[in-house]
Design an enzyme around this catalytic site. Structure first.
Site, mmCIF file in Angstrom:
data_model
loop_
_atom_site.group_PDB
_atom_site.id
_atom_site.type_symbol
_atom_site.label_atom_id
_atom_site.label_comp_id
_atom_site.label_asym_id
_atom_site.label_seq_id
_atom_site.Cartn_x
_atom_site.Cartn_y
_atom_site.Cartn_z
ATOM 1 N N TYR A 52 -18.826 7.840 2.715
ATOM 2 C CA TYR A 52 -17.889 6.707 2.874
ATOM 3 C C TYR A 52 -18.551 5.414 2.362
ATOM 4 C CZ TYR A 52 -13.709 4.526 4.841
ATOM 5 O OH TYR A 52 -12.512 3.859 5.004
ATOM 6 N N THR B 48 -4.446 11.754 2.101
ATOM 7 C CA THR B 48 -3.603 10.929 1.230
ATOM 8 C C THR B 48 -4.284 10.805 -0.129
ATOM 9 O OG1 THR B 48 -4.747 8.919 1.857
ATOM 10 C CG2 THR B 48 -2.832 9.509 3.195
ATOM 11 N N GLY C 96 0.771 -1.254 0.000
ATOM 12 C CA GLY C 96 0.000 0.000 0.000
ATOM 13 C C GLY C 96 0.791 1.287 0.000
ATOM 14 N N LYS D 239 -14.893 -1.907 5.444
ATOM 15 C CA LYS D 239 -14.066 -1.810 6.671
ATOM 16 C C LYS D 239 -14.680 -2.634 7.806
ATOM 17 C CE LYS D 239 -10.757 0.953 5.214
ATOM 18 N NZ LYS D 239 -9.481 0.341 4.803
HETATM 19 P P1 NDP Z 1 -2.843 5.585 -0.344
HETATM 20 O O1 NDP Z 1 -3.579 5.956 -1.604
HETATM 21 O O2 NDP Z 1 -1.536 6.210 -0.103
HETATM 22 O O3 NDP Z 1 -2.693 3.999 -0.240
HETATM 23 C C1 NDP Z 1 -3.672 3.088 -0.700
HETATM 24 C C2 NDP Z 1 -2.959 1.980 -1.408
HETATM 25 O O4 NDP Z 1 -3.822 0.899 -1.772
HETATM 26 C C3 NDP Z 1 -2.312 2.452 -2.696
HETATM 27 O O5 NDP Z 1 -0.955 2.082 -2.711
HETATM 28 C C4 NDP Z 1 -3.138 1.716 -3.722
HETATM 29 O O6 NDP Z 1 -2.515 1.545 -4.963
HETATM 30 C C5 NDP Z 1 -3.360 0.410 -3.002
HETATM 31 N N1 NDP Z 1 -4.277 -0.444 -3.747
HETATM 32 C C6 NDP Z 1 -5.513 -0.144 -4.218
HETATM 33 N N2 NDP Z 1 -6.005 -1.181 -4.916
HETATM 34 C C7 NDP Z 1 -5.056 -2.170 -4.867
HETATM 35 C C8 NDP Z 1 -4.960 -3.479 -5.392
HETATM 36 N N3 NDP Z 1 -5.932 -4.015 -6.164
HETATM 37 N N4 NDP Z 1 -3.848 -4.217 -5.147
HETATM 38 C C9 NDP Z 1 -2.847 -3.705 -4.428
HETATM 39 N N5 NDP Z 1 -2.862 -2.458 -3.903
HETATM 40 C C10 NDP Z 1 -3.964 -1.695 -4.121
HETATM 41 O O7 NDP Z 1 -3.863 5.936 0.841
HETATM 42 P P2 NDP Z 1 -3.813 5.697 2.431
HETATM 43 O O8 NDP Z 1 -2.426 5.584 2.898
HETATM 44 O O9 NDP Z 1 -4.714 6.727 2.998
HETATM 45 O O10 NDP Z 1 -4.583 4.312 2.590
HETATM 46 C C11 NDP Z 1 -4.034 3.187 3.227
HETATM 47 C C12 NDP Z 1 -5.083 2.454 4.036
HETATM 48 O O11 NDP Z 1 -5.455 3.268 5.143
HETATM 49 C C13 NDP Z 1 -6.364 2.126 3.274
HETATM 50 O O12 NDP Z 1 -6.842 0.863 3.694
HETATM 51 C C14 NDP Z 1 -7.303 3.212 3.777
HETATM 52 O O13 NDP Z 1 -8.676 2.849 3.670
HETATM 53 C C15 NDP Z 1 -6.854 3.297 5.224
HETATM 54 N N6 NDP Z 1 -7.274 4.489 5.955
HETATM 55 C C16 NDP Z 1 -7.031 5.725 5.442
HETATM 56 C C17 NDP Z 1 -7.454 6.848 6.117
HETATM 57 C C18 NDP Z 1 -7.238 8.211 5.552
HETATM 58 O O14 NDP Z 1 -7.952 9.138 5.972
HETATM 59 N N7 NDP Z 1 -6.299 8.414 4.652
HETATM 60 C C19 NDP Z 1 -8.179 6.741 7.416
HETATM 61 C C20 NDP Z 1 -8.325 5.388 7.883
HETATM 62 C C21 NDP Z 1 -7.900 4.311 7.161
HETATM 63 P P3 NDP Z 1 -3.141 2.459 -6.184
HETATM 64 O O15 NDP Z 1 -2.836 3.886 -5.879
HETATM 65 O O16 NDP Z 1 -2.454 1.931 -7.388
HETATM 66 O O17 NDP Z 1 -4.615 2.201 -6.232
#
Ligand code: NDP
Length: 253
Positions: free
Chosen positions: A153, A191, A11, A160
Protein backbone atom coordinates in the site's frame (compact mmCIF):
# COMPACT_ATOMS: atom_id res chain seq x y z
CA UNK A 1 -33.83 11.50 4.76
CA UNK A 2 -32.15 13.61 2.03
CA UNK A 3 -35.23 15.05 0.33
CA UNK A 4 -34.33 18.30 -1.51
CA UNK A 5 -30.62 17.85 -0.68
CA UNK A 6 -28.03 18.49 -3.39
CA UNK A 7 -24.71 16.67 -3.58
CA UNK A 8 -21.61 16.33 -5.72
CA UNK A 9 -19.96 12.95 -6.08
CA UNK A 10 -16.30 12.65 -7.03
CA UNK A 11 -14.97 9.22 -8.00
CA UNK A 12 -17.49 7.19 -9.98
CA UNK A 13 -15.49 5.15 -12.49
CA UNK A 14 -18.01 2.32 -12.96
CA UNK A 15 -20.80 0.46 -11.18
CA UNK A 16 -18.34 -1.14 -8.74
CA UNK A 17 -17.05 2.23 -7.50
CA UNK A 18 -17.61 3.01 -3.83
CA UNK A 19 -18.74 6.49 -4.96
CA UNK A 20 -21.56 4.90 -6.98
CA UNK A 21 -22.79 2.96 -3.95
CA UNK A 22 -22.80 6.22 -1.96
CA UNK A 23 -24.78 7.92 -4.74
CA UNK A 24 -27.33 5.12 -4.90
CA UNK A 25 -27.89 5.22 -1.13
CA UNK A 26 -28.36 9.01 -1.24
CA UNK A 27 -30.62 8.90 -4.32
CA UNK A 28 -32.86 6.35 -2.61
CA UNK A 29 -33.40 8.96 0.13
CA UNK A 30 -34.31 11.75 -2.30
CA UNK A 31 -30.98 13.51 -2.99
CA UNK A 32 -30.12 15.02 -6.36
CA UNK A 33 -26.49 14.85 -7.40
CA UNK A 34 -23.81 16.06 -9.76
CA UNK A 35 -21.20 13.50 -10.82
CA UNK A 36 -17.67 14.24 -11.95
CA UNK A 37 -15.60 12.10 -14.27
CA UNK A 38 -11.91 12.26 -14.97
CA UNK A 39 -11.11 12.15 -18.69
CA UNK A 40 -13.16 11.21 -21.74
CA UNK A 41 -12.44 7.50 -21.09
CA UNK A 42 -14.95 7.43 -18.23
CA UNK A 43 -17.47 9.94 -19.57
CA UNK A 44 -19.81 7.39 -21.14
CA UNK A 45 -19.79 5.13 -18.07
CA UNK A 46 -20.60 7.97 -15.70
CA UNK A 47 -23.27 9.46 -17.98
CA UNK A 48 -24.96 6.09 -18.25
CA UNK A 49 -24.99 5.53 -14.48
CA UNK A 50 -25.97 9.10 -13.59
CA UNK A 51 -28.71 8.94 -16.24
CA UNK A 52 -30.52 6.35 -14.11
CA UNK A 53 -31.04 8.96 -11.36
CA UNK A 54 -33.48 11.88 -11.47
CA UNK A 55 -32.10 15.42 -11.75
CA UNK A 56 -28.45 14.46 -12.09
CA UNK A 57 -25.67 16.46 -13.71
CA UNK A 58 -22.42 15.11 -15.18
CA UNK A 59 -19.32 17.31 -15.34
CA UNK A 60 -15.65 16.67 -16.15
CA UNK A 61 -13.18 17.20 -13.31
CA UNK A 62 -9.54 16.26 -12.87
CA UNK A 63 -8.45 17.45 -9.44
CA UNK A 64 -4.91 18.03 -10.71
CA UNK A 65 -6.37 20.82 -12.88
CA UNK A 66 -7.86 23.60 -10.70
CA UNK A 67 -9.78 25.10 -13.62
CA UNK A 68 -11.82 21.89 -13.98
CA UNK A 69 -12.62 21.90 -10.25
CA UNK A 70 -13.80 25.51 -10.44
CA UNK A 71 -15.85 24.74 -13.56
CA UNK A 72 -17.49 21.72 -11.88
CA UNK A 73 -18.66 23.81 -8.92
CA UNK A 74 -19.79 26.59 -11.26
CA UNK A 75 -21.93 24.02 -13.10
CA UNK A 76 -23.42 22.88 -9.77
CA UNK A 77 -24.20 26.50 -8.88
CA UNK A 78 -25.87 27.10 -12.24
CA UNK A 79 -28.03 23.97 -12.10
CA UNK A 80 -28.94 23.72 -8.41
CA UNK A 81 -27.98 27.09 -6.87
CA UNK A 82 -26.50 25.50 -3.74
CA UNK A 83 -24.87 22.37 -2.29
CA UNK A 84 -25.50 20.25 0.79
CA UNK A 85 -22.97 17.44 0.55
CA UNK A 86 -19.78 16.24 -1.10
CA UNK A 87 -18.62 12.64 -1.49
CA UNK A 88 -14.86 12.65 -2.18
CA UNK A 89 -13.94 9.15 -3.30
CA UNK A 90 -10.79 9.54 -5.36
CA UNK A 91 -7.21 8.40 -5.02
CA UNK A 92 -4.27 7.78 -7.27
CA UNK A 93 -0.64 6.72 -7.03
CA UNK A 94 1.64 5.63 -9.89
CA UNK A 95 1.54 1.84 -10.23
CA UNK A 96 5.27 1.37 -9.56
CA UNK A 97 4.80 3.01 -6.15
CA UNK A 98 2.27 0.33 -5.14
CA UNK A 99 4.72 -2.56 -5.26
CA UNK A 100 8.13 -3.25 -3.82
CA UNK A 101 9.49 -1.33 -0.86
CA UNK A 102 8.17 2.03 0.33
CA UNK A 103 11.74 3.27 0.73
CA UNK A 104 12.12 3.45 -3.07
CA UNK A 105 9.15 5.84 -3.53
CA UNK A 106 10.16 8.58 -5.97
CA UNK A 107 9.65 12.28 -5.28
CA UNK A 108 7.24 12.44 -8.21
CA UNK A 109 5.15 9.44 -7.05
CA UNK A 110 5.00 10.89 -3.52
CA UNK A 111 3.91 14.28 -4.81
CA UNK A 112 1.28 12.83 -7.14
CA UNK A 113 -0.20 10.46 -4.56
CA UNK A 114 -0.45 13.16 -1.90
CA UNK A 115 -1.84 15.75 -4.30
CA UNK A 116 -4.54 13.60 -5.89
CA UNK A 117 -5.48 11.52 -2.86
CA UNK A 118 -5.15 13.99 0.03
CA UNK A 119 -4.82 17.63 -1.05
CA UNK A 120 -7.84 17.27 -3.34
CA UNK A 121 -10.11 17.03 -0.27
CA UNK A 122 -9.06 20.50 0.89
CA UNK A 123 -9.33 21.74 -2.68
CA UNK A 124 -12.94 20.58 -3.09
CA UNK A 125 -13.91 21.66 0.43
CA UNK A 126 -12.79 25.22 -0.33
CA UNK A 127 -14.67 25.21 -3.63
CA UNK A 128 -17.82 23.81 -1.95
CA UNK A 129 -17.82 26.36 0.87
CA UNK A 130 -19.59 29.28 -0.90
CA UNK A 131 -22.37 26.92 -2.06
CA UNK A 132 -22.99 25.36 1.37
CA UNK A 133 -24.97 28.33 2.61
CA UNK A 134 -26.99 26.42 5.21
CA UNK A 135 -24.30 23.99 6.36
CA UNK A 136 -23.28 20.72 4.82
CA UNK A 137 -21.49 17.41 5.06
CA UNK A 138 -18.29 16.25 3.37
CA UNK A 139 -17.35 12.56 3.35
CA UNK A 140 -14.11 11.02 2.09
CA UNK A 141 -12.76 7.47 1.79
CA UNK A 142 -9.74 6.24 3.71
CA UNK A 143 -8.13 2.90 4.46
CA UNK A 144 -6.43 1.11 7.38
CA UNK A 145 -3.07 1.47 5.58
CA UNK A 146 -3.10 5.05 6.91
CA UNK A 147 -2.24 3.85 10.39
CA UNK A 148 -0.72 0.37 10.05
CA UNK A 149 1.68 -0.96 7.47
CA UNK A 150 -0.13 -2.89 4.75
CA UNK A 151 2.25 -4.59 2.31
CA UNK A 152 2.36 -2.79 -1.09
CA UNK A 153 0.00 0.00 0.00
CA UNK A 154 3.14 2.10 0.50
CA UNK A 155 2.78 5.78 -0.42
CA UNK A 156 -0.99 5.46 -0.55
CA UNK A 157 -0.89 4.72 3.20
CA UNK A 158 1.02 7.96 3.72
CA UNK A 159 -1.52 9.79 1.55
CA UNK A 160 -4.43 8.32 3.56
CA UNK A 161 -2.75 9.42 6.82
CA UNK A 162 -2.60 12.95 5.37
CA UNK A 163 -6.23 12.61 4.28
CA UNK A 164 -7.43 11.60 7.76
CA UNK A 165 -5.48 14.46 9.31
CA UNK A 166 -6.94 16.85 6.72
CA UNK A 167 -10.42 15.70 7.80
CA UNK A 168 -9.69 16.87 11.34
CA UNK A 169 -8.24 20.23 10.31
CA UNK A 170 -11.09 20.87 7.86
CA UNK A 171 -13.68 19.88 10.46
CA UNK A 172 -12.15 22.39 12.89
CA UNK A 173 -12.22 25.17 10.28
CA UNK A 174 -15.66 24.51 8.82
CA UNK A 175 -17.61 23.63 11.96
CA UNK A 176 -18.51 27.30 12.50
CA UNK A 177 -20.38 27.16 9.17
CA UNK A 178 -22.17 23.98 10.30
CA UNK A 179 -20.22 21.96 7.74
CA UNK A 180 -19.18 18.54 8.98
CA UNK A 181 -16.21 16.61 7.55
CA UNK A 182 -15.70 12.89 8.12
CA UNK A 183 -13.81 9.94 6.66
CA UNK A 184 -14.94 6.37 6.21
CA UNK A 185 -12.14 3.84 6.58
CA UNK A 186 -13.46 1.06 4.35
CA UNK A 187 -12.26 -2.52 4.34
CA UNK A 188 -10.81 -3.82 1.06
CA UNK A 189 -13.26 -4.04 -1.85
CA UNK A 190 -12.59 -5.31 -5.36
CA UNK A 191 -12.82 -2.14 -7.47
CA UNK A 192 -10.85 -0.69 -10.38
CA UNK A 193 -8.44 1.24 -8.12
CA UNK A 194 -8.03 -1.70 -5.76
CA UNK A 195 -6.69 -3.78 -8.64
CA UNK A 196 -3.75 -1.38 -8.80
CA UNK A 197 -2.64 -2.62 -5.35
CA UNK A 198 -0.45 -5.69 -5.65
CA UNK A 199 -1.73 -8.78 -3.77
CA UNK A 200 -5.27 -7.41 -3.50
CA UNK A 201 -6.66 -10.96 -3.88
CA UNK A 202 -4.76 -12.30 -0.88
CA UNK A 203 -5.59 -9.17 1.13
CA UNK A 204 -9.30 -9.76 0.50
CA UNK A 205 -9.14 -13.39 1.59
CA UNK A 206 -7.02 -12.60 4.69
CA UNK A 207 -9.35 -9.84 5.87
CA UNK A 208 -12.38 -11.98 4.99
CA UNK A 209 -11.11 -14.69 7.35
CA UNK A 210 -9.75 -12.57 10.20
CA UNK A 211 -12.39 -9.86 10.59
CA UNK A 212 -14.93 -10.36 13.41
CA UNK A 213 -17.76 -10.70 10.87
CA UNK A 214 -15.65 -13.27 8.89
CA UNK A 215 -16.28 -11.55 5.57
CA UNK A 216 -15.38 -8.50 3.54
CA UNK A 217 -17.42 -5.35 3.53
CA UNK A 218 -19.61 -4.43 0.53
CA UNK A 219 -19.86 -1.20 -1.41
CA UNK A 220 -23.50 -0.92 -0.26
CA UNK A 221 -22.43 -1.00 3.41
CA UNK A 222 -19.97 1.83 2.78
CA UNK A 223 -22.66 3.71 0.85
CA UNK A 224 -25.12 3.39 3.72
CA UNK A 225 -22.56 4.76 6.16
CA UNK A 226 -21.91 7.70 3.83
CA UNK A 227 -25.67 8.31 3.76
CA UNK A 228 -25.73 8.29 7.58
CA UNK A 229 -22.81 10.73 7.80
CA UNK A 230 -24.42 13.04 5.22
CA UNK A 231 -27.82 12.98 6.89
CA UNK A 232 -28.98 14.89 9.96
CA UNK A 233 -28.80 11.59 11.86
CA UNK A 234 -25.06 12.32 12.17
CA UNK A 235 -25.50 16.02 13.05
CA UNK A 236 -23.19 15.71 16.07
CA UNK A 237 -20.35 13.89 14.29
CA UNK A 238 -17.42 15.70 12.66
CA UNK A 239 -13.69 15.19 12.21
CA UNK A 240 -14.01 11.42 12.64
CA UNK A 241 -12.74 8.40 10.79
CA UNK A 242 -15.47 5.76 10.95
CA UNK A 243 -14.47 2.16 10.23
CA UNK A 244 -16.68 0.18 7.88
CA UNK A 245 -14.53 -2.92 7.68
CA UNK A 246 -16.47 -5.77 9.31
CA UNK A 247 -14.50 -4.93 12.47
CA UNK A 248 -11.06 -5.85 11.09
CA UNK A 249 -9.33 -2.83 12.67
CA UNK A 250 -10.11 -3.90 16.26
CA UNK A 251 -8.23 -7.19 16.00
CA UNK A 252 -4.88 -7.76 17.67
CA UNK A 253 -3.31 -11.20 17.69
P1 NDP B 1 -12.58 3.42 -8.25
O1 NDP B 1 -11.44 3.14 -9.20
O2 NDP B 1 -13.91 2.94 -8.62
O3 NDP B 1 -12.65 4.99 -7.94
C1 NDP B 1 -11.52 5.82 -7.84
C2 NDP B 1 -11.83 7.10 -8.55
O4 NDP B 1 -10.83 8.10 -8.38
C3 NDP B 1 -11.97 6.89 -10.05
O5 NDP B 1 -13.19 7.43 -10.50
C4 NDP B 1 -10.77 7.66 -10.56
O6 NDP B 1 -10.86 8.07 -11.89
C5 NDP B 1 -10.76 8.81 -9.59
N1 NDP B 1 -9.57 9.64 -9.78
C6 NDP B 1 -8.27 9.25 -9.82
N2 NDP B 1 -7.49 10.31 -10.09
C7 NDP B 1 -8.32 11.39 -10.22
C8 NDP B 1 -8.12 12.76 -10.51
N3 NDP B 1 -6.90 13.27 -10.76
N4 NDP B 1 -9.19 13.59 -10.56
C9 NDP B 1 -10.42 13.11 -10.36
N5 NDP B 1 -10.69 11.82 -10.09
C10 NDP B 1 -9.64 10.96 -10.02
O7 NDP B 1 -12.11 2.79 -6.86
P2 NDP B 1 -12.75 2.81 -5.38
O8 NDP B 1 -14.20 3.03 -5.44
O9 NDP B 1 -12.20 1.61 -4.71
O10 NDP B 1 -12.01 4.05 -4.71
C11 NDP B 1 -12.69 5.14 -4.13
C12 NDP B 1 -11.98 5.62 -2.88
O11 NDP B 1 -12.11 4.62 -1.88
C13 NDP B 1 -10.49 5.89 -3.05
O12 NDP B 1 -10.13 7.01 -2.27
C14 NDP B 1 -9.88 4.63 -2.44
O13 NDP B 1 -8.55 4.83 -1.97
C15 NDP B 1 -10.86 4.41 -1.30
N6 NDP B 1 -10.82 3.08 -0.68
C16 NDP B 1 -10.93 1.97 -1.46
C17 NDP B 1 -10.87 0.72 -0.88
C18 NDP B 1 -10.94 -0.52 -1.71
O14 NDP B 1 -10.50 -1.57 -1.23
N7 NDP B 1 -11.48 -0.48 -2.92
C19 NDP B 1 -10.69 0.55 0.59
C20 NDP B 1 -10.65 1.80 1.31
C21 NDP B 1 -10.69 3.01 0.68
P3 NDP B 1 -9.87 7.26 -12.94
O15 NDP B 1 -10.36 5.86 -13.02
O16 NDP B 1 -10.01 8.03 -14.20
O17 NDP B 1 -8.48 7.34 -12.40
Amino acid sequence: MLKDKIGIIFGVANKRSIAWACAQACAAQGAKMAFTYQGERLKENVEELAGTLDGSLVVPCDVSDQATVDAAFEAVKNKYGRLDFVVHSIAFAPKEALEGEFVTTSREAFRTALEISAFSLTQVALAALPLMTTGGSIVTMSYYGAEKVVTSYNVMGVAKAALESSVRYLAADLGKDNIRVNAISAGPINTLSARGVKNMGSLLSYVGEKSPLRRNVTQAEVGNTALFLISDMASGITGETIYVDCGYNIMGI
